[in-house]
Write an enzyme that holds these catalytic residues in place. Structure first.
Site, PDB file in Angstrom:
ATOM      1  N   HIS A  19      35.730  33.996  34.096  1.00  0.00           N
ATOM      2  CA  HIS A  19      35.193  34.479  35.368  1.00  0.00           C
ATOM      3  C   HIS A  19      35.312  35.999  35.498  1.00  0.00           C
ATOM      4  CE1 HIS A  19      33.289  32.628  38.687  1.00  0.00           C
ATOM      5  NE2 HIS A  19      34.271  32.518  39.528  1.00  0.00           N
ATOM      6  N   ASN A  66      35.060  35.040  45.732  1.00  0.00           N
ATOM      7  CA  ASN A  66      34.242  34.463  46.802  1.00  0.00           C
ATOM      8  C   ASN A  66      33.923  35.426  47.936  1.00  0.00           C
ATOM      9  OD1 ASN A  66      34.612  32.216  45.231  1.00  0.00           O
ATOM     10  ND2 ASN A  66      35.542  30.966  46.828  1.00  0.00           N
ATOM     11  N   ASP A  91      29.720  36.578  35.030  1.00  0.00           N
ATOM     12  CA  ASP A  91      29.709  35.463  34.101  1.00  0.00           C
ATOM     13  C   ASP A  91      28.555  34.524  34.441  1.00  0.00           C
ATOM     14  OD1 ASP A  91      31.304  34.932  36.533  1.00  0.00           O
ATOM     15  OD2 ASP A  91      31.576  32.934  35.687  1.00  0.00           O
ATOM     16  N   ASN A 112      29.553  31.915  43.265  1.00  0.00           N
ATOM     17  CA  ASN A 112      30.161  32.296  44.544  1.00  0.00           C
ATOM     18  C   ASN A 112      30.219  33.798  44.766  1.00  0.00           C
ATOM     19  OD1 ASN A 112      30.539  29.672  45.458  1.00  0.00           O
ATOM     20  ND2 ASN A 112      32.555  29.489  44.507  1.00  0.00           N
TER      21      ASN A 112
END
Length: 237
Positions: A19, A66, A91, A112
């Site tokens: 991530h 997020n 990513d 997100n």
């Protein structure tokens, strides 16, 4: 000014997660191109420098993935930028490892970090989609992206990050083709006898652009080293 945003989660615990490939990309650009030291600003960390003729601000939001849009929106408003001045490195599970695409505009595809940026700056920003592969089932995605890259990924990951840095000047100038070629030359270096292991660039399949906004996409990729199981899983995503 251009704003290059790397997405990830702050802290050593997440540093090598899939991530966090966006953080890795802007870190490499900052190191290779003599940017200023990172400092806290805009609910994140920033570094300033130049890529060719362009002044560029690098940003790593510290809000966790997020809420990335809070940081990006604050930086954009402070510098009076348009959303089209922003490029986000992130990513991409829908691309195989070692495959990279650029994209202008479009949806967030459930990511997100991008979802949050959409909420704060809208959809009209550029993206560098950095493939990390798919675990095979959507329920496994959160755990997969929050795990470190496997040892087998180290070679293509280093090549991709070096290629991103090589092509950063072209990217800042809006020359996606030259940027993608720089990445592809790292992922597919020319053979000593002439030629290369693969095409320098591979155009994305032609798709009709959405009526609401123009979307363009281009691609660079490494040789396909997926296992037979991974290829089968990718076919039915």
């Amino acid at each position: 000014m251009k704003l290059f945003v790397g997405l990830g989660n702050p802290g050593a615990k997440y540093a090598r997660n899939r991530h966090n490939i966006g953080f890795m990309a802007v870190d490499r650009i900052a190191e290779d191109h003599g940017f200023s030291p990172w400092r806290a600003k805009f609910q994140g960390e920033v570094a300033e420098g130049r890529l060719g003729h362009e002044k560029v601000l690098l940003l790593k939001p510290a809000t966790f993935m997020n809420l990335s849009g809070q940081s990006v929106g604050e930086a954009m408003r402070f510098h009076k930028l348009d959303s089209t001045d922003i490029t986000v490195f992130h990513d991409e599970i829908d691309l195989a490892p070692g495959r990279l695409k650029t994209k202008a505009g479009g949806g967030h595809a459930g990511h997100n970090g991008l979802r949050s940026i959409h909420q704060h700056v809208g959809p009209h920003y550029d993206r560098v989609r950095m493939g990390v592969g798919h675990p095979g089932h959507k329920d496994k995605v959160p755990g997969y992206v929050l795990k470190d890259f496997a040892k087998a990924d180290e070679d293509w990951l280093d090549d991709m990050l070096r290629g991103v840095s090589d092509g950063a000047v072209a990217l800042a100038a809006g020359d996606d083709a030259r940027f993608l070629n720089a990445v592809a030359l790292r992922l597919n270096p020319p053979r000593s006898g002439g030629g290369s292991k693969g095409p320098a660039t591979k155009p994305a399949p032609a798709e009709p652009a959405p009526k609401a906004s123009a979307v363009t996409e281009s691609v660079a990729e490494a040789p396909d080293n997926r296992s037979a199981l991974q290829k089968l899983a990718d076919r039915f995503r």
